[in-house]
Design an enzyme around this catalytic site. Structure first.
Site, PDB file in Angstrom:
ATOM      1  N   LYS A 116      46.799  24.537  17.164  1.00 23.49           N
ATOM      2  CA  LYS A 116      46.101  25.336  17.699  1.00 23.49           C
ATOM      3  C   LYS A 116      46.374  26.346  18.593  1.00 23.49           C
ATOM      4  CE  LYS A 116      42.074  25.128  21.296  1.00 23.49           C
ATOM      5  NZ  LYS A 116      42.686  26.323  21.873  1.00 23.49           N
ATOM      6  N   CYS A 407      64.952  41.326  55.114  1.00 18.26           N
ATOM      7  CA  CYS A 407      65.005  40.548  54.594  1.00 18.26           C
ATOM      8  C   CYS A 407      66.306  39.348  55.434  1.00 18.26           C
ATOM      9  CB  CYS A 407      66.160  41.832  54.247  1.00 18.26           C
ATOM     10  SG  CYS A 407      67.407  41.164  52.989  1.00 18.26           S
ATOM     11  N   CYS A 425      64.144  45.392  49.656  1.00 18.33           N
ATOM     12  CA  CYS A 425      64.807  45.721  50.894  1.00 18.33           C
ATOM     13  C   CYS A 425      65.498  47.033  50.354  1.00 18.33           C
ATOM     14  CB  CYS A 425      66.427  44.470  50.857  1.00 18.33           C
ATOM     15  SG  CYS A 425      67.244  44.997  52.120  1.00 18.33           S
ATOM     16  N   CYS A 431      73.332  45.816  52.177  1.00 23.04           N
ATOM     17  CA  CYS A 431      72.316  44.145  51.408  1.00 23.04           C
ATOM     18  C   CYS A 431      73.473  43.753  50.969  1.00 23.04           C
ATOM     19  CB  CYS A 431      71.293  43.915  51.823  1.00 23.04           C
ATOM     20  SG  CYS A 431      71.030  42.408  51.526  1.00 23.04           S
TER      21      CYS A 431
HETATM   22  S1  IVH Z   1      38.791  27.447  14.765  1.00 21.70           S
HETATM   23  C1  IVH Z   1      34.386  28.435  15.500  1.00 21.70           C
HETATM   24  N1  IVH Z   1      41.292  27.063  14.526  1.00 21.70           N
HETATM   25  O1  IVH Z   1      40.796  28.314  19.978  1.00 21.70           O
HETATM   26  C2  IVH Z   1      35.766  27.483  15.494  1.00 21.70           C
HETATM   27  N2  IVH Z   1      40.917  28.358  16.392  1.00 21.70           N
HETATM   28  O2  IVH Z   1      38.893  27.396  21.414  1.00 21.70           O
HETATM   29  C3  IVH Z   1      36.480  28.713  15.467  1.00 21.70           C
HETATM   30  N3  IVH Z   1      42.299  28.807  17.727  1.00 21.70           N
HETATM   31  O3  IVH Z   1      39.278  31.217  19.593  1.00 21.70           O
HETATM   32  C4  IVH Z   1      38.024  28.860  15.913  1.00 21.70           C
HETATM   33  N4  IVH Z   1      43.813  28.120  16.745  1.00 21.70           N
HETATM   34  O4  IVH Z   1      41.690  31.665  19.675  1.00 21.70           O
HETATM   35  C5  IVH Z   1      40.704  27.751  14.806  1.00 21.70           C
HETATM   36  N5  IVH Z   1      44.009  26.465  13.771  1.00 21.70           N
HETATM   37  C6  IVH Z   1      42.844  27.112  14.709  1.00 21.70           C
HETATM   38  C7  IVH Z   1      42.988  27.788  16.127  1.00 21.70           C
HETATM   39  C8  IVH Z   1      41.615  28.003  17.149  1.00 21.70           C
HETATM   40  C9  IVH Z   1      43.923  28.272  17.697  1.00 21.70           C
HETATM   41  C10 IVH Z   1      41.746  29.081  19.205  1.00 21.70           C
HETATM   42  C11 IVH Z   1      40.985  30.544  18.776  1.00 21.70           C
HETATM   43  C12 IVH Z   1      39.681  29.782  19.353  1.00 21.70           C
HETATM   44  C13 IVH Z   1      39.645  29.125  20.310  1.00 21.70           C
HETATM   45  C14 IVH Z   1      38.529  28.233  20.590  1.00 21.70           C
END
Ligand code: IVH
Length: 669
Positions: A116, A407, A425, A431
């Site tokens: 993610k 200061c 400052c 200083c």
């Molecule tokens: S899939 C409907 N895959 O997470 C699902 N999202 O909370 C669509 N994100 O807005 C998202 N990595 O910005 C997906 N490997 C990944 C992701 C990812 C980051 C973010 C994305 C999205 C948010 C969802």
């Protein structure tokens, strides 16, 4: 936030707070609380609304995906809504998710696990293989059209080739600022005495919303693509589409994996908990998706998120400690930075006892008091920061923090310029920490590189009254040095040699070493290229300064202000007399012709075969002049790709001749 205990007021407070946080996040690219705290607030609101549906407010943040749309870009509707993901922090919830999925689609389910990525979501539209639109998520239904900015991102193909291409399709991904670039940007900002960027995600989001796509291009944003959408998908599974879009030229992180059971999903999650820190982008969890498109369809969606995917979030790297003291550091530009001193605590493997609080507003916003139990987090940023106070544990004798009006080092009254978060400052000449920091900057490696003189010796020299400013360094004598504590003859000689050698330091580094606010090493190089000696620079008018590529109004003002002070003029004179370089070597462009004599040019946009600097050099070398703003007197506007629409409009109105890159080059060749 202390919450009311009747549900109606609690719902109202949470709604207001979350809407405010969403506004800050999407409009101002500021995250005021950790993701975890945000999710907890949202979850609590969802729970209350579930128990008391009649109390749900029409503007409840639970009813939308999040975010709003900024005004300055064209608003576009998403063909497929950009949904969010339901979040979880526990293994138990993941197993629940798996159970729900299998109940609906049966046991033959395969998952894809992905990182993610913690950046900015983007939607990319292609027609007949050509990139036609890039948009932010906005509120999930409508976002900002940032096509011009997206075009500058190299991980996103502008033209896609392949025999299985649908006529029209969308790719979804995450735009990010690579951690290395983020660190470099912040190092440059620190050098220039500017406020640091809070974290890579805010920096990426701020960059994408720049009106000038040349700036976006210079930031080297990246994009990991993770989704494919089309009305007639040629693929049966998500994993097939990932492989295909990678072949088409999209950058797909190779960290994804197919998993045949929830246990192997959990293995993936555990495996990446540490390994993720080696990636070029911050990640905050793992996304688990059902692989088969047919099963995805069967599972369907809630109003906000798909039922076929879930995000597992790693616990934030956070710890709890007690705030003991706030110290105030004075930087070389006089900026005052509060630093929290806490009881030592273990955080992400290191003992932490200092955390940044950014500025005075932050103390107020967090409602920090001495003695408070505070949450400290380490995110994408390098220095840990205080993210909140545990008000339930506030000791009765906790002390409010009274921000100094003077200061702490020299007693001068602090000043705060309008619109600035920092206090300064103003006592530049008297200083102590400010003077020492200026001296340290001057001798540092990227400046004069006087390596034999460390901060310790600087302090000794300052304390002994031998050195008050950087010009004094060149008046130090052997006797003064050998009389310092723990200084032998050999070291004294080395220092003198090192000072002597520094007189050969090139002009641009001398400029940087002067420590003019906002003049970091990159800006100093630009200035030295354009104003080839210090006379030209100190005599430059505002208009001439901003005509230089990458020199904005703020930098120009700072330079003018610097040279308006007699003590700075004197300093430069003394350094010149000492023999420092105040001239660029051989950088004056050779005159190639006088074809462009008497002609003035404005350069705007991005060019294909030459850089803007190169264009500028060509104009000057043929006798022309480059100016910054369009007026009726202007001879030509050289227009590149993605130039600002307002410039174009003005030039058209005034009937200025507009030249393309090719037309201009044709003129001089
Ligand atoms: S899939 C409907 N895959 O997470 C699902 N999202 O909370 C669509 N994100 O807005 C998202 N990595 O910005 C997906 N490997 C990944 C992701 C990812 C980051 C973010 C994305 C999205 C948010 C969802």
């Amino acid at each position: 936030m202390a919450l009311a205990n009747d549900p109606a007021s609690e719902i109202q407070e949470l709604t207001q707070r979350i809407n405010y946080l969403n506004y800050q996040y999407y409009q101002n690219s500021v995250s005021e609380v950790s993701d975890y705290d945000f999710d907890m607030m949202l979850e609590r609101l969802q729970q209350l609304e579930h128990q008391h549906p009649e109390l749900r407010l029409p503007n409840s943040p639970t009813q939308r995906v999040g975010g709003t749309i900024t005004k300055s870009f064209k608003t576009v509707f998403h063909k497929y809504p950009m949904l969010s993901l339901s979040n979880t922090y526990s293994e138990e919830d993941l197993r629940e998710f798996d159970k729900r999925v299998r109940k609906i689609v049966g046991d033959e389910v395969e998952y894809v696990c992905e990182q993610k990525f913690d950046g900015v979501a983007i939607s990319l539209t292609y027609e007949n293989g050509e990139f036609v639109q890039g948009a932010t998520r906005g509120d999930g239904t409508r976002g900002d059209d940032i096509t011009a900015n997206v075009r500058t991102i190299r991980d996103i193909p502008l033209q896609v080739h392949g025999n299985d291409l649908p006529e029209s399709f969308e790719v979804r991904g995450e735009v990010f600022l690579p951690l290395q670039v983020f660190e470099q940007l912040n190092a440059e900002r620190e050098e220039a005495g500017e406020q640091l960027l809070a974290n890579p995600r805010n920096a990426a989001s701020g960059t994408l919303k720049q009106q000038d796509s040349a700036i976006v291009a210079s930031r080297r944003l990246g994009c990991f693509s993770y989704g494919f959408m089309s009305s007639s998908s040629p693929f049966d599974t998500h994993s097939e589409s990932l492989q295909a879009i990678q072949k088409w030229g999209f950058k797909v992180s190779d960290t994804w994996r197919k998993c045949s059971s929830i246990d192997t999903v959990l293995d993936y999650i555990n495996e990446w908990e540490q390994k993720r820190h080696e990636l070029p982008i911050a990640t905050d969890g793992v996304v688990v998706k059902v692989n088969s498109y047919a099963l995805q369809e069967e599972l369907g969606y809630t109003s906000k998120s798909p039922r076929w995917a879930i995000a597992y979030k790693y616990p934030a790297m956070s710890a709890v400690s007690r705030l003991l003291e706030i110290q105030y550091q004075i930087g070389r530009t006089g900026a005052v930075t509060p630093v929290a001193i806490m009881e030592p605590v273990l955080l992400a493997g290191t003992v932490v006892k200092r955390a940044s609080v950014h500025n005075a507003n932050e103390i107020q916003r967090l409602d920090l008091r001495l003695g408070d139990i505070v949450h400290v987090e380490k995110g994408g940023e390098i220095i840990p920061k205080i993210t909140g106070v545990d008000f339930s544990k506030r000791p009765a004798d906790s002390m409010p923090i009274i921000y100094p009006t003077h200061c702490p080092a020299c007693g001068s009254e602090l000043v705060r310029a309008e619109g600035e978060a920092n206090f300064y400052c103003p006592n530049e000449e008297g200083c102590a920490p400010q003077i020492q920091a200026k001296l340290e900057h001057f001798i540092s490696r990227k400046a004069m590189n006087i390596d034999e003189l460390g901060p310790k010796t600087i302090e000794q020299l300052y304390r002994a009254g031998f050195v008050h400013n950087v010009a004094d360094l060149y008046d130090i004598t052997f006797e003064q040095l050998v009389n310092l504590e723990r200084m032998g003859e050999k070291s004294a000689n080395n220092i003198l040699n090192s000072l002597e050698k520094s007189k050969q330091t090139p002009y641009d580094r001398v400029l940087f070493a002067l420590g003019i606010r906002y003049v970091g090493s990159t800006v100093a190089k630009k200035l030295a290229e354009h104003f080839t000696d210090i006379e030209a620079l100190r005599g430059a008018m505002f208009e001439e300064l901003i005509a230089v590529n990458e020199i904005g109004e703020r930098i120009a003002q700072s330079i003018i202000q610097y040279f308006s002070r007699p003590e700075h003029q004197e300093l430069v004179e003394r350094l010149k007399a000492a023999g420092l370089q105040f001239k660029s070597e051989n950088t004056a462009p050779e005159m190639e012709s006088n074809k462009l004599e008497g002609k003035t040019f404005v350069i705007s946009g991005v060019f294909e075969s030459v850089s803007r600097d190169e264009l500028q050099r060509i104009i000057v070398s043929h006798g022309g002049k480059v100016v910054s703003s369009i007026s009726a007197k202007l001879s030509y506007l050289v227009a590149g790709d993605k130039m600002g629409p307002s410039k174009l409009e003005k030039a058209n109105k005034l009937g200025i001749t507009i030249l393309s890159e090719g037309e201009f080059l044709g003129m001089v060749n």
